[in-house]
Scaffold this active site. Structure first.
Site, mmCIF file in Angstrom:
data_model
loop_
_atom_site.group_PDB
_atom_site.id
_atom_site.type_symbol
_atom_site.label_atom_id
_atom_site.label_comp_id
_atom_site.label_asym_id
_atom_site.label_seq_id
_atom_site.Cartn_x
_atom_site.Cartn_y
_atom_site.Cartn_z
ATOM 1 N N SER A 91 0.834 -1.210 0.000
ATOM 2 C CA SER A 91 0.000 0.000 0.000
ATOM 3 C C SER A 91 0.860 1.247 0.000
ATOM 4 O O SER A 91 1.749 1.402 0.835
ATOM 5 C CB SER A 91 -0.922 0.096 1.217
ATOM 6 O OG SER A 91 -1.033 -1.101 1.892
ATOM 7 N N GLU A 146 -3.104 -3.870 16.224
ATOM 8 C CA GLU A 146 -2.711 -4.241 17.581
ATOM 9 C C GLU A 146 -3.540 -3.493 18.625
ATOM 10 O O GLU A 146 -4.071 -2.412 18.377
ATOM 11 C CB GLU A 146 -1.230 -3.893 17.819
ATOM 12 C CG GLU A 146 -0.261 -4.688 16.970
ATOM 13 C CD GLU A 146 -0.315 -4.310 15.509
ATOM 14 O OE1 GLU A 146 -0.540 -3.123 15.203
ATOM 15 O OE2 GLU A 146 -0.167 -5.214 14.671
HETATM 16 I I1 8IG Z 1 -1.029 0.332 6.804
HETATM 17 O O1 8IG Z 1 -0.710 -0.174 12.715
HETATM 18 C C1 8IG Z 1 -0.817 -0.620 8.538
HETATM 19 N N1 8IG Z 1 -0.611 -1.926 8.550
HETATM 20 N N2 8IG Z 1 -0.020 -4.694 12.256
HETATM 21 N N3 8IG Z 1 -0.371 -2.412 12.488
HETATM 22 C C2 8IG Z 1 -0.236 -3.503 11.706
HETATM 23 N N4 8IG Z 1 -0.301 -3.450 10.381
HETATM 24 C C3 8IG Z 1 -0.507 -2.250 9.838
HETATM 25 C C4 8IG Z 1 -0.662 -1.079 10.570
HETATM 26 C C5 8IG Z 1 -0.589 -1.161 11.997
HETATM 27 N N5 8IG Z 1 -0.861 -0.063 9.728
#
Ligand code: 8IG
Length: 277
Positions: free
Chosen positions: A44, A198
């Site tokens: 992304s 999380e």
């Molecule tokens: I974009 O805050 C994205 N991918 N685990 N935690 C986790 N994956 C993510 C996050 C995030 N933001």
């Protein structure tokens, strides 16, 4: 026909490396490019880099190639692109990532990396959008991955396959990137299983064990790339500060938006790095 029967990687009796070899042969045949030198997985926020690194020679739907599945997420384009770089090298751009949280098994997660290796690629560039733990970081900032902590409790390696992961994220390639942008910071990537973000307590745990970036991809892919003998380069776009570090709740829409905002800048940076590799 169910999905398991559709994808040979979910049949435990098949050989994932043989399927990757077959996939590489199909890519050579469909792109007309016999071998690739370098491969990129664009997560992304990074997709625009494909337009900047060179001349696209061929674009094929990933689903035409053995072992690839449809991308689960909006913002992940399910194509494979063969690009001729200005320096004459060939890049394979993988716009079709299978995430661990999709539940199709780790063989499918790392199939694109194994296929890239089978096309001849010696360098694997892994990019993602992720959460940042360092409070000096801001959304929209790209950071280098210096190492990882794999919290999935899984591995792409099967059986007694002991692979050294010292300097997994090539210090040589990180130095190349820092020559291009001396302001680049780096950090340790923690791969969580997801797909939930999380809790703040989990983010504090990640911080306490030495993590700086939280995400849901890259670590398993990097392990498979090293097993295949590739040099690994990893970069995260910090799209949000991790839960509890930022004071507002995380929203997938905001994450996508931060990616779109940063995309032109970070894609141009990645294109410069690719040219220097
Ligand atoms: I974009 O805050 C994205 N991918 N685990 N935690 C986790 N994956 C993510 C996050 C995030 N933001």
């Amino acid at each position: 026909m169910n999905r398991t029967q559709e994808n040979p990687l979910e049949d435990p009796s098949t050989d994932p490396f043989a399927i990757a070899q077959k996939a590489a042969e199909q890519i050579a045949q469909k792109t007309g490019v016999e071998r690739h030198d370098i491969a990129l997985t664009l997560g992304s926020g990074w997709a625009k880099a494909a337009d900047l690194i060179g001349e696209t020679v061929a674009t094929i739907p990933a689903t035409d190639i053995d072992g690839f599945s449809r991308p689960a997420l909006e913002g992940h384009v399910g194509t494979l692109r063969s690009i001729l770089l200005p320096n004459g090298k060939r890049a394979l751009v993988i716009g079709a990532r299978t995430h661990y949280y999709e539940g199709h098994g780790v063989r499918r997660v790392v199939h694109s990396v194994r296929t890239a290796a089978a096309t001849g690629a010696k360098v694997m560039i892994l990019t993602n959008g992720a959460g940042g733990i360092k409070d000096t970081w801001a959304p929209g900032q790209p950071v280098l991955i210096s190492d990882h902590i794999n919290l999935t409790a899984d591995s792409p390696l099967e059986g007694a396959t002991f692979i050294d992961l010292t300097d997994l994220y090539s210090s040589r390639l990180r130095a190349v990137a820092k020559q291009i942008d001396p302001g680049l910071d780096e950090g340790v990537y923690c791969q969580f299983r997801g797909p939930h973000y999380e809790t703040p307590a989990e983010v504090q745990m990640a911080k306490a064990i030495g993590g700086h970036i939280v995400g849901m991809s890259t670590a398993l892919e990097a392990i498979a790339a090293r097993q295949a003998g590739m040099e690994v380069f990893g970069m995260s776009l910090i799209t949000n500060l991790a839960a509890g570090i930022q004071k507002t709740p995380l929203s997938h829409a905001e994450v996508i938006d931060a990616g779109k905002q940063a995309e032109p800048v970070i894609s141009a940076l990645l294109a410069k790095i690719v040219a220097a590799i």
